[in-house]
Motif scaffolding. Structure first.
Motif, PDB file in Angstrom:
ATOM      1  N   LEU A  16      41.064  34.032  48.922  1.00 35.94           N
ATOM      2  CA  LEU A  16      41.940  34.122  47.760  1.00 35.94           C
ATOM      3  C   LEU A  16      42.922  35.264  47.957  1.00 35.94           C
ATOM      4  O   LEU A  16      42.577  36.294  48.535  1.00 35.94           O
ATOM      5  CB  LEU A  16      41.118  34.394  46.489  1.00 35.94           C
ATOM      6  N   LEU A  17      44.140  35.085  47.472  1.00 37.74           N
ATOM      7  CA  LEU A  17      45.090  36.189  47.395  1.00 37.74           C
ATOM      8  C   LEU A  17      45.130  36.637  45.942  1.00 37.74           C
ATOM      9  O   LEU A  17      45.401  35.844  45.043  1.00 37.74           O
ATOM     10  CB  LEU A  17      46.491  35.738  47.822  1.00 37.74           C
ATOM     11  N   LEU A  18      44.819  37.916  45.758  1.00 34.08           N
ATOM     12  CA  LEU A  18      44.762  38.466  44.404  1.00 34.08           C
ATOM     13  C   LEU A  18      45.902  39.445  44.205  1.00 34.08           C
ATOM     14  O   LEU A  18      46.363  40.092  45.141  1.00 34.08           O
ATOM     15  CB  LEU A  18      43.423  39.194  44.190  1.00 34.08           C
ATOM     16  N   GLY A  19      46.321  39.574  42.967  1.00 35.54           N
ATOM     17  CA  GLY A  19      47.388  40.525  42.690  1.00 35.54           C
ATOM     18  C   GLY A  19      47.821  40.455  41.245  1.00 35.54           C
ATOM     19  O   GLY A  19      47.140  39.887  40.391  1.00 35.54           O
ATOM     20  N   GLY A  20      48.981  41.055  41.000  1.00 33.74           N
ATOM     21  CA  GLY A  20      49.563  41.027  39.663  1.00 33.74           C
ATOM     22  C   GLY A  20      50.987  40.534  39.762  1.00 33.74           C
ATOM     23  O   GLY A  20      51.662  40.781  40.754  1.00 33.74           O
ATOM     24  N   LEU A  48      32.616  31.175  44.706  1.00 37.76           N
ATOM     25  CA  LEU A  48      33.965  31.166  44.141  1.00 37.76           C
ATOM     26  C   LEU A  48      33.950  31.767  42.736  1.00 37.76           C
ATOM     27  O   LEU A  48      34.808  32.580  42.382  1.00 37.76           O
ATOM     28  CB  LEU A  48      34.501  29.729  44.098  1.00 37.76           C
ATOM     29  N   LEU A  49      32.947  31.381  41.962  1.00 35.39           N
ATOM     30  CA  LEU A  49      32.820  31.907  40.593  1.00 35.39           C
ATOM     31  C   LEU A  49      32.668  33.427  40.637  1.00 35.39           C
ATOM     32  O   LEU A  49      33.284  34.154  39.857  1.00 35.39           O
ATOM     33  CB  LEU A  49      31.607  31.262  39.929  1.00 35.39           C
ATOM     34  N   LYS A  50      31.857  33.888  41.592  1.00 39.59           N
ATOM     35  CA  LYS A  50      31.646  35.334  41.743  1.00 39.59           C
ATOM     36  C   LYS A  50      32.967  36.028  42.113  1.00 39.59           C
ATOM     37  O   LYS A  50      33.298  37.092  41.579  1.00 39.59           O
ATOM     38  CB  LYS A  50      30.592  35.578  42.834  1.00 39.59           C
ATOM     39  N   ALA A  51      33.717  35.402  42.996  1.00 41.79           N
ATOM     40  CA  ALA A  51      35.007  35.967  43.415  1.00 41.79           C
ATOM     41  C   ALA A  51      35.972  36.046  42.235  1.00 41.79           C
ATOM     42  O   ALA A  51      36.702  37.020  42.080  1.00 41.79           O
ATOM     43  CB  ALA A  51      35.608  35.114  44.532  1.00 41.79           C
ATOM     44  N   LEU A  52      35.944  35.009  41.394  1.00 41.69           N
ATOM     45  CA  LEU A  52      36.833  34.988  40.234  1.00 41.69           C
ATOM     46  C   LEU A  52      36.453  36.099  39.258  1.00 41.69           C
ATOM     47  O   LEU A  52      37.313  36.739  38.663  1.00 41.69           O
ATOM     48  CB  LEU A  52      36.790  33.620  39.547  1.00 41.69           C
ATOM     49  N   ARG A  53      35.144  36.351  39.120  1.00 39.34           N
ATOM     50  CA  ARG A  53      34.683  37.440  38.248  1.00 39.34           C
ATOM     51  C   ARG A  53      35.097  38.791  38.826  1.00 39.34           C
ATOM     52  O   ARG A  53      35.524  39.670  38.095  1.00 39.34           O
ATOM     53  CB  ARG A  53      33.161  37.395  38.091  1.00 39.34           C
ATOM     54  N   GLN A  54      34.953  38.937  40.165  1.00 39.70           N
ATOM     55  CA  GLN A  54      35.356  40.197  40.812  1.00 39.70           C
ATOM     56  C   GLN A  54      36.837  40.473  40.560  1.00 39.70           C
ATOM     57  O   GLN A  54      37.225  41.600  40.251  1.00 39.70           O
ATOM     58  CB  GLN A  54      35.128  40.113  42.333  1.00 39.70           C
ATOM     59  N   ALA A  55      37.649  39.442  40.676  1.00 35.61           N
ATOM     60  CA  ALA A  55      39.092  39.587  40.454  1.00 35.61           C
ATOM     61  C   ALA A  55      39.353  40.011  39.018  1.00 35.61           C
ATOM     62  O   ALA A  55      40.138  40.925  38.754  1.00 35.61           O
ATOM     63  CB  ALA A  55      39.795  38.270  40.760  1.00 35.61           C
ATOM     64  N   ASP A  56      38.671  39.346  38.110  1.00 34.73           N
ATOM     65  CA  ASP A  56      38.827  39.633  36.692  1.00 34.73           C
ATOM     66  C   ASP A  56      38.439  41.078  36.378  1.00 34.73           C
ATOM     67  O   ASP A  56      39.163  41.798  35.694  1.00 34.73           O
ATOM     68  CB  ASP A  56      37.966  38.647  35.894  1.00 34.73           C
ATOM     69  N   VAL A  62      44.279  35.567  40.372  1.00 36.57           N
ATOM     70  CA  VAL A  62      44.314  34.763  41.607  1.00 36.57           C
ATOM     71  C   VAL A  62      45.713  34.179  41.735  1.00 36.57           C
ATOM     72  O   VAL A  62      46.153  33.407  40.894  1.00 36.57           O
ATOM     73  CB  VAL A  62      43.258  33.627  41.554  1.00 36.57           C
ATOM     74  N   LEU A  63      46.427  34.602  42.757  1.00 33.22           N
ATOM     75  CA  LEU A  63      47.791  34.116  42.962  1.00 33.22           C
ATOM     76  C   LEU A  63      47.802  32.874  43.834  1.00 33.22           C
ATOM     77  O   LEU A  63      48.664  32.021  43.700  1.00 33.22           O
ATOM     78  CB  LEU A  63      48.642  35.190  43.633  1.00 33.22           C
TER      79      LEU A  63
END
Ligand SMILES: [Zn+2]
Length: 117
Positions: A16-20, A48-56, A62-63
């Motif tokens: 995933l690419l994460l950012g703002g 994936l769910l865990k990754a989404l929580r980490q991002a949050d 998630v970009l």
């Protein structure tokens, strides 16, 4: 992200690419659990769910979802289009050309994305 693609070669990498806003700040590598990792990618839904929580938790969005085509072009495959179920951008790293291109899938429209190394 590019280092991840090189590490996984000849398997497809995924992450995933994460950012703002529209700027990617962080690449989060995920494990490709596909049975045919040289020609496809799949992420464990719990991971994936865990990754989404980490991002949050980190206040990041998630970009894009990125994956590589080792030895192939940075263009969406038929499978990429049919399996594009997430409402996000798809970054494809072409191993043959070293290109990085971004698409809206399943439509296939190409978009610009700033990636900070
Ligand atoms: Zn693909």
């Amino acid at each position: 992200m590019l280092a991840h693609a090189r590490e996984e070669d000849p398997r497809e990498c995924v992450g995933l690419l994460l950012g703002g806003g529209s700027v990617a700040e962080l690449a989060l590598p995920l494990e490709n659990v596909s049975q045919t990792p040289r020609s496809a990618y799949r992420v464990d839904p719990r991971r994936l769910l865990k990754a989404l929580r980490q991002a949050d938790d980190a206040g990041l969005e998630v970009l894009a979802v990125y994956h590589s085509h080792p030895g192939g072009p940075a263009l969406p495959s038929v499978r990429d289009r049919t399996e594009a179920v997430w409402d996000t951008l798809y970054v494809i790293i072409g191993g043959a050309t070293g290109e990085v291109r971004v698409f809206r899938l399943p439509q296939g429209e190409e978009v610009e994305l700033d990636v900070c190394e």
